[in-house]
Each structure stands twice: as C-alpha cells, then as structure tokens.
Design an enzyme around this catalytic site. Sequence first.
Site, PDB file in Angstrom:
ATOM      1  CG  ASP A 205      -1.941   1.057   1.242  1.00  0.00           C
ATOM      2  OD1 ASP A 205      -3.058   0.767   0.792  1.00  0.00           O
ATOM      3  OD2 ASP A 205      -1.653   2.183   1.689  1.00  0.00           O
ATOM      4  CG  ASN A 213      -5.342  11.438  -4.491  1.00  0.00           C
ATOM      5  OD1 ASN A 213      -4.819  11.616  -5.592  1.00  0.00           O
ATOM      6  ND2 ASN A 213      -5.781  10.265  -4.091  1.00  0.00           N
ATOM      7  CG  ASP A 222      -5.639   9.424 -11.587  1.00  0.00           C
ATOM      8  OD1 ASP A 222      -5.865   8.751 -10.557  1.00  0.00           O
ATOM      9  OD2 ASP A 222      -6.545   9.970 -12.259  1.00  0.00           O
ATOM     10  CD  GLU A 248      -4.423   4.271  -1.167  1.00  0.00           C
ATOM     11  OE1 GLU A 248      -4.519   4.618   0.021  1.00  0.00           O
ATOM     12  OE2 GLU A 248      -5.355   4.376  -1.991  1.00  0.00           O
TER      13      GLU A 248
END
Length: 333
Positions: A205, A213, A222, A248
């Site tokens: 992760d 973000n 992205d 993620e």
Amino acid sequence: MLIAALAYRPIFWKLMPMTTRNTEQPLPTQGIDPTSAGLQAILDNIDALVYVADFKTHNLLYMNAYGRSVWGDFTEGQKCWEVLQNADGPCSFCTNHLLIGSDGHACGIHVWEFKNEISQRWYQCRDQAITWTDGQLARLEIATDITDRKNIEMALQKAQQNAEALSLQDELTGLNNRRAFFQIGGQFLKQAQRHQSPMAAVMFDLDHFKQINDSHGHEAGDTVLREVGKILLANVRESDIAARVVGEEFAVLLPSTSQALAMDLAERLRLTLQELQIHYRQTVLQVTASIGVAMLSADDGQLEPLLSRADEAMYISKTEGRNKVSLFLQRRN
C-alpha cells in the site's frame, strides 16, 4: 482459378475457416449460351465477378463486364489463373475438387470467403460445376465484394475483444485488475497444490497517498499510480501476476517462489519506490510503500487466506513506521 485475383501479380490467399458446403440445390447444369443478348445484359450488369473456366484445361471461357473492367479482355486459350492471377500455374487454393463427386458429376455449390491481402478487399465466392455449351464440365464462379460487411464484423469482434480485455485490466495502470487477479490466481493456486510447489503473495500500500491527492489533486495521484504500475511490471517475472486490487493497494502472486526470493523481490520494490521521483508539473512527487509477504499454506483451499496473511503483514509494516517489508510468520499451536 478464381478471381482470387484482384491483383495483377501472383499472390497467396488466406483461406478462411468459415469455408462451407452449401446444401441447396445447384443451378440447372444445361448448356448456357452467354452470347444471348438478354443473358449478356443481365451478367454485365451484375456488380460482381462472374467467370467460367474449363474444368480440366482451366481455359477461361467467359468473363462478365465487371471482370473485364478489372482484368481486361482475354483471348481464347488463356488460363483462368493466367488472366485473373497473372500466375504461371494453377492456383493452390483452387476448389475444383470440391465441386464434383466421386462419380465426376457436379455435386453442389461451394461458398467460401477470402481476403485479398494486396487490395485488402474481402470477397464471398460461390463456386459450382456446370455443363458448358460444348458439353464439357466447367467451373462457374460468382465473387461478390463483401468488404463493408466484413469490416463491420471485424470491428464488432475487435470491440468485443477490447471489452473483454478491459474487464480484466486496470485502465489506469495497465496492470491486472482485482477480477483478473483472482481469476488467474485461482489457477496458480491449483497448480501449486497439484505440484506441491511454493507460492508467495506480496501486497503493498502506498504510504500517505491521500496527502498527494489532497495537496496536488487526483490527477497527480493518477500519475503516481501509473508510475508505480510501470515499476511493478518491470520487477516481476512474466510468470507472476501483478495487479492493482483497489485504490493505492497492489498485489503480486509469485508461483514457484521460495520465501527468500519473495522477500528479495519485496525489498527490491520497496527500495525502487523509495528512490522514485515523479515529476508532476512544477513538483517532484515521492512515495514509499508498506509491504507484506506471506507464503502459501497446505491448508489454503482458496486465495483469500493467503492474501489475508499478506495483508496482515502489510499492516504490521504500517504500524512499525511504514516504508518497510514484513513477513507473516505462521503461528504454531
């Protein structure tokens, strides 16, 4: 033979597996006089090639206006393969043998399709043995251009294949998606159990991904995910399966892999991600990952227990400071 021609030099045709045997009744085999004005007018107004060739000699006996407009006029004694194919011998794809039975008589209509690899045009050919005006057996072929229809069919087929591929692929990273991971992983599990070979699962992760973000926008996030996908693909074997399972979070299944090798891969991934610098607009983004590794147990009847252990190991990495690789240790009673 055949108009397979549509080119002015020898070519090889790709015969399609859709070739079929038509069971409908053949046209009357009585002698036909193509010089009849009425019949000539009909044939010359057909938007398809119509030609007749002697069955044994392959001499071209008749060709309608459509054919003459493409291949020009022919002279008596010229072979069909000479005029239509510009070849120096009979066509390897000639279907004459399919038009007569063991008794040497006409046995029906043969319909098949082919693509001219030079003109890229598709044709449907309708072949039949008939009795010519001289009483000899001849080959009648009507070839219709079906390119538009085939293009539509192939476009639909390609669209279906693309849809199937997308249903198993993560559109953003190009990795396998969760569905593909479990579908292919289930097969890996069966093989490992059948051959009693080791298999490892690696899950990781991205640390503090939400901050990227929140600070730089989802487009930046992205961009990071795409770069991570590239790194993952570059570090696994073709025999492995790598996937973005959600958000993620990523997973890898390593068939025929020992615990030591799995840990080496996980550490290599951790270091590569740690050193990764992603240039986004005027900013350089960096990420690290918390990674968990687990080995397949003889008791695992499905993937879920194996992945659950890898996931548990991943969370150990998170609780111990992140940017770390942890191995799930089997508990002993």
